[in-house]
Design a protein around this motif. Structure first.
Motif, PDB file in Angstrom:
ATOM      1  N   ALA A 127       8.949  10.380  -4.752  1.00  0.00           N
ATOM      2  CA  ALA A 127       9.924   9.645  -3.929  1.00  0.00           C
ATOM      3  C   ALA A 127       9.226   9.160  -2.656  1.00  0.00           C
ATOM      4  O   ALA A 127       8.233   9.748  -2.234  1.00  0.00           O
ATOM      5  CB  ALA A 127      11.096  10.557  -3.560  1.00  0.00           C
ATOM      6  N   TYR A 128       9.724   8.073  -2.092  1.00  0.00           N
ATOM      7  CA  TYR A 128       9.154   7.532  -0.849  1.00  0.00           C
ATOM      8  C   TYR A 128      10.167   7.776   0.252  1.00  0.00           C
ATOM      9  O   TYR A 128      11.350   7.485   0.071  1.00  0.00           O
ATOM     10  CB  TYR A 128       8.874   6.034  -1.009  1.00  0.00           C
ATOM     11  N   PRO A 129       9.745   8.305   1.410  1.00  0.00           N
ATOM     12  CA  PRO A 129      10.736   8.735   2.425  1.00  0.00           C
ATOM     13  C   PRO A 129      11.661   7.635   2.955  1.00  0.00           C
ATOM     14  O   PRO A 129      12.877   7.803   2.972  1.00  0.00           O
ATOM     15  CB  PRO A 129       9.869   9.289   3.557  1.00  0.00           C
TER      16      PRO A 129
ATOM     17  N   GLY B 260       4.053   0.100 -10.970  1.00  0.00           N
ATOM     18  CA  GLY B 260       3.654  -0.651  -9.783  1.00  0.00           C
ATOM     19  C   GLY B 260       4.341  -0.207  -8.515  1.00  0.00           C
ATOM     20  O   GLY B 260       5.209   0.658  -8.525  1.00  0.00           O
ATOM     21  N   CYS B 261       3.964  -0.821  -7.404  1.00  0.00           N
ATOM     22  CA  CYS B 261       4.452  -0.405  -6.088  1.00  0.00           C
ATOM     23  C   CYS B 261       4.479  -1.582  -5.110  1.00  0.00           C
ATOM     24  O   CYS B 261       3.547  -2.379  -5.070  1.00  0.00           O
ATOM     25  CB  CYS B 261       3.515   0.675  -5.527  1.00  0.00           C
ATOM     26  N   ASP B 262       5.571  -1.659  -4.342  1.00  0.00           N
ATOM     27  CA  ASP B 262       5.718  -2.752  -3.363  1.00  0.00           C
ATOM     28  C   ASP B 262       5.279  -2.348  -1.963  1.00  0.00           C
ATOM     29  O   ASP B 262       5.332  -3.162  -1.039  1.00  0.00           O
ATOM     30  CB  ASP B 262       7.189  -3.213  -3.314  1.00  0.00           C
TER      31      ASP B 262
ATOM     32  N   ALA C 247      -1.991   1.609   3.933  1.00  0.00           N
ATOM     33  CA  ALA C 247      -3.287   1.035   4.320  1.00  0.00           C
ATOM     34  C   ALA C 247      -4.481   1.683   3.638  1.00  0.00           C
ATOM     35  O   ALA C 247      -5.573   1.116   3.629  1.00  0.00           O
ATOM     36  CB  ALA C 247      -3.446   1.135   5.844  1.00  0.00           C
ATOM     37  N   PHE C 248      -4.305   2.873   3.066  1.00  0.00           N
ATOM     38  CA  PHE C 248      -5.423   3.601   2.451  1.00  0.00           C
ATOM     39  C   PHE C 248      -5.419   3.497   0.932  1.00  0.00           C
ATOM     40  O   PHE C 248      -6.322   4.014   0.272  1.00  0.00           O
ATOM     41  CB  PHE C 248      -5.315   5.091   2.830  1.00  0.00           C
ATOM     42  N   CYS C 249      -4.433   2.814   0.363  1.00  0.00           N
ATOM     43  CA  CYS C 249      -4.177   2.955  -1.066  1.00  0.00           C
ATOM     44  C   CYS C 249      -4.489   1.683  -1.857  1.00  0.00           C
ATOM     45  O   CYS C 249      -4.120   0.593  -1.465  1.00  0.00           O
ATOM     46  CB  CYS C 249      -2.700   3.301  -1.283  1.00  0.00           C
ATOM     47  N   ILE C 250      -5.155   1.839  -3.006  1.00  0.00           N
ATOM     48  CA  ILE C 250      -5.453   0.670  -3.847  1.00  0.00           C
ATOM     49  C   ILE C 250      -4.568   0.619  -5.090  1.00  0.00           C
ATOM     50  O   ILE C 250      -4.700  -0.299  -5.898  1.00  0.00           O
ATOM     51  CB  ILE C 250      -6.941   0.638  -4.289  1.00  0.00           C
ATOM     52  N   ILE C 251      -3.654   1.573  -5.226  1.00  0.00           N
ATOM     53  CA  ILE C 251      -2.858   1.622  -6.463  1.00  0.00           C
ATOM     54  C   ILE C 251      -2.083   0.329  -6.725  1.00  0.00           C
ATOM     55  O   ILE C 251      -2.080  -0.165  -7.863  1.00  0.00           O
ATOM     56  CB  ILE C 251      -1.945   2.867  -6.477  1.00  0.00           C
ATOM     57  N   PRO C 252      -1.458  -0.296  -5.701  1.00  0.00           N
ATOM     58  CA  PRO C 252      -0.781  -1.560  -5.997  1.00  0.00           C
ATOM     59  C   PRO C 252      -1.748  -2.632  -6.523  1.00  0.00           C
ATOM     60  O   PRO C 252      -1.352  -3.501  -7.300  1.00  0.00           O
ATOM     61  CB  PRO C 252      -0.187  -1.959  -4.637  1.00  0.00           C
TER      62      PRO C 252
ATOM     63  N   ALA D 111       6.622   7.751 -11.108  1.00  0.00           N
ATOM     64  CA  ALA D 111       6.317   6.337 -10.914  1.00  0.00           C
ATOM     65  C   ALA D 111       5.461   6.261  -9.652  1.00  0.00           C
ATOM     66  O   ALA D 111       5.233   7.278  -9.008  1.00  0.00           O
ATOM     67  CB  ALA D 111       7.608   5.540 -10.719  1.00  0.00           C
ATOM     68  N   GLU D 112       5.033   5.056  -9.288  1.00  0.00           N
ATOM     69  CA  GLU D 112       4.329   4.951  -8.010  1.00  0.00           C
ATOM     70  C   GLU D 112       5.331   5.239  -6.896  1.00  0.00           C
ATOM     71  O   GLU D 112       5.015   5.861  -5.898  1.00  0.00           O
ATOM     72  CB  GLU D 112       3.714   3.567  -7.858  1.00  0.00           C
ATOM     73  N   ASP D 113       6.574   4.795  -7.094  1.00  0.00           N
ATOM     74  CA  ASP D 113       7.649   5.011  -6.118  1.00  0.00           C
ATOM     75  C   ASP D 113       8.983   5.056  -6.864  1.00  0.00           C
ATOM     76  O   ASP D 113       9.588   4.019  -7.123  1.00  0.00           O
ATOM     77  CB  ASP D 113       7.652   3.889  -5.074  1.00  0.00           C
TER      78      ASP D 113
HETATM   79  S1  SF4 Z   1       3.664   4.342  -2.003  1.00  0.00           S
HETATM   80 FE1  SF4 Z   1       2.035   5.482  -3.030  1.00  0.00          FE
HETATM   81  S2  SF4 Z   1       1.261   4.105  -4.648  1.00  0.00           S
HETATM   82 FE2  SF4 Z   1       2.446   2.864  -3.183  1.00  0.00          FE
HETATM   83  S3  SF4 Z   1       0.958   2.065  -1.732  1.00  0.00           S
HETATM   84 FE3  SF4 Z   1       1.800   3.944  -0.848  1.00  0.00          FE
HETATM   85  S4  SF4 Z   1       0.432   5.610  -1.490  1.00  0.00           S
HETATM   86 FE4  SF4 Z   1       0.001   3.812  -2.801  1.00  0.00          FE
END
Ligand code: SF4
Length: 450
Positions: A243-245, A161-163, A167-172, A205-207
């Motif tokens: 990784a998320y910046p 999962g992802c917190d 705005a473009f993403c449906i993965i969460p 992972a998602e993040d």
């Molecule tokens: S970090 Fe990745 S999985 Fe999470 S909302 Fe953003 S693009 Fe989607």
């Protein structure tokens, strides 16, 4: 083991990302421990399971085409059951159930501990529609996986999962909120993979940088997890992906420098560099902050290979913003880069935003960007010629061994080809090799004498 399972062959068709591959490995693990025979060939199968992907339109089209292929196999020969699992039924349940009435079972995301029973139900002619028949996959180790990667490497996900709310993403909306596994469960998974002969673990992972955030104050975070994994006996390589910046856990760079088996490699999707576009994407950073983070990574980890992913054609990206992205790529020169064209997803802020270029223009920008990256990639590859480095062998074909360096993540980056007429090299071998030439997207090397 029920009398039904003895002679039943089950085939799994896998689609999607590395995280979804772990789901496929869970499905196969539960089928195997349920006594089913597993086949990689749908033609040999009695029941076929399709593990789908649905994060963007083209992925859903691919999943639906695969469903149609399996239903055709069911009509034309003795495939007794078709089961559809994964992200498509998880998110688009009502649509797929009504669109594919001949499918025998739909499974939402879970640990798939229910899959053997569901195959049995299908063989008894029952229709099954289980949103989450198995336990939710949150927060527990995944110990029953039947690895589908060469023994040289495996994926491991420390969280689901992802917190974030890009705005473009449906993965969460598919995989839910961030849910981390306890560090002990991840270490146990690491030990099990090493015992199975795995040399390299790729954290996915998602993040990954959000690891532990949901485990409460004082809980282990990503640098602690990577450090603990690096101390597992026998783990040769550890690679951090996704990784998320923003809010980057900077102790990770210390851990990378301290442990030889933690690769100086990081996959860190940035999506864009133009601040107005990052704002429209709700990425929570500015062009300046992203530049600062990337430059600091280079400064803090010598020889780090950085992979990123960018999105072109997003609402708010005009020619000027796109030029800024190209300019930054020329300046920063990512060793590895992947790109997507924007796919408007329903019920996402960006999906409803019509202030964007045409799909045709987006594809032109994609081509222009990848042409530039091909030059940057070729320069980096050329800079490795003459260097001796460790190559992990994933496979052999004919007289050639196929491997990767520290700078090559599996399945998304290039490979290294080594002539091996004596067939001395095999999957899992780690050899010192000298790069002799850049061969298109890949490298050629020869075993070094030293
Ligand atoms: S970090 Fe990745 S999985 Fe999470 S909302 Fe953003 S693009 Fe989607």
């Amino acid at each position: 083991m029920s009398p039904l399972t003895k002679q039943i062959n089950v085939a799994l068709v896998h689609l999607g990302c590395a995280r979804n591959l772990i789901d496929s490995e869970n499905i196969l693990g539960h089928l195997g421990s349920g006594g089913y025979a597993l086949t990689g060939d749908v033609e040999q199968a009695d029941v076929a399971i399709l593990n789908t992907c649905s994060f963007i339109g083209p992925a859903r089209d691919e999943s639906e085409a695969a469903i149609n292929d399996l239903l055709e196999a069911k009509r034309s020969r003795n495939l007794r059951g078709v089961i559809v699992a994964g992200c498509l039924p998880e998110k688009f349940r009502d649509e797929v159930v009504s669109k594919f009435p001949d499918v025998d079972a739909f499974l939402g995301l879970s640990d798939y501990s229910n899959v053997a029973r569901i195959v049995e139900d299908v063989l008894k002619g029952r229709k099954v529609n289980e949103l989450s028949g198995g336990r939710a996959p949150q927060g527990q180790g995944e110990f029953l996986r039947l690895l589908q990667t060469p023994r040289s490497y495996a994926y491991l996900r420390p969280s689901h999962g992802c917190d974030h709310n890009c705005a473009f993403c449906i993965i969460p909306k598919i995989r839910g909120k961030q849910s981390s596994k306890p560090i002990d469960a991840v270490i146990e998974e690491t030990r099990l993979l090493v015992e199975k002969g795995v040399c390299e673990i790729n954290l996915v992972a998602e993040d990954t940088t959000g690891y532990g955030k949901d485990l409460g104050r004082g809980a282990a975070r990503l640098p602690d997890l990577v450090e603990a994994m690096a101390q597992v006996d026998g783990l040769k390589w550890l690679r951090v992906m996704y990784a998320y910046p923003n809010n980057f856990p900077w102790r990770l760079t210390e851990v990378m420098n301290q442990y030889d088996n933690v690769l100086p490699y990081l996959d860190i999707p940035t999506q864009h560099i133009a601040t107005p576009v990052l704002k429209r994407m709700s990425r929570g950073g500015t062009g300046e902050s992203v530049r600062r983070i990337m430059t600091r990574l280079r400064d803090e980890v010598p020889n780090i290979a950085l992979r990123t992913t960018v999105l072109v054609g997003h609402p708010g990206e005009g020619r000027a913003e796109f030029e800024e992205l190209l300019g930054w790529m020329k300046e920063f020169r990512f060793e590895r880069l992947g790109a997507f064209t924007f796919s408007p997803e329903a019920n996402t802020p960006s999906g409803n935003d019509t202030d964007r270029c045409s799909q045709e223009e987006a594809l032109d920008r994609y081509a222009e960007l990848m042409e530039l990256q091909a030059e940057i990639h070729a320069d980096f590859q050329q800079s490795l010629v003459g260097k001796t480095t460790t190559v992990l062998i994933d496979d052999t074909t004919g007289d050639t061994a196929i491997g990767r360096t520290w700078a090559d993540a599996p399945e998304v980056d290039g490979v290294v080809k080594i002539d091996d007429p004596q067939h001395n090299l095999s999957t899992g071998a780690m050899v010192e090799a000298t790069i002799i030439s850049a061969d298109g997207y890949d490298l050629r090397a020869e075993l070094s004498d030293s």
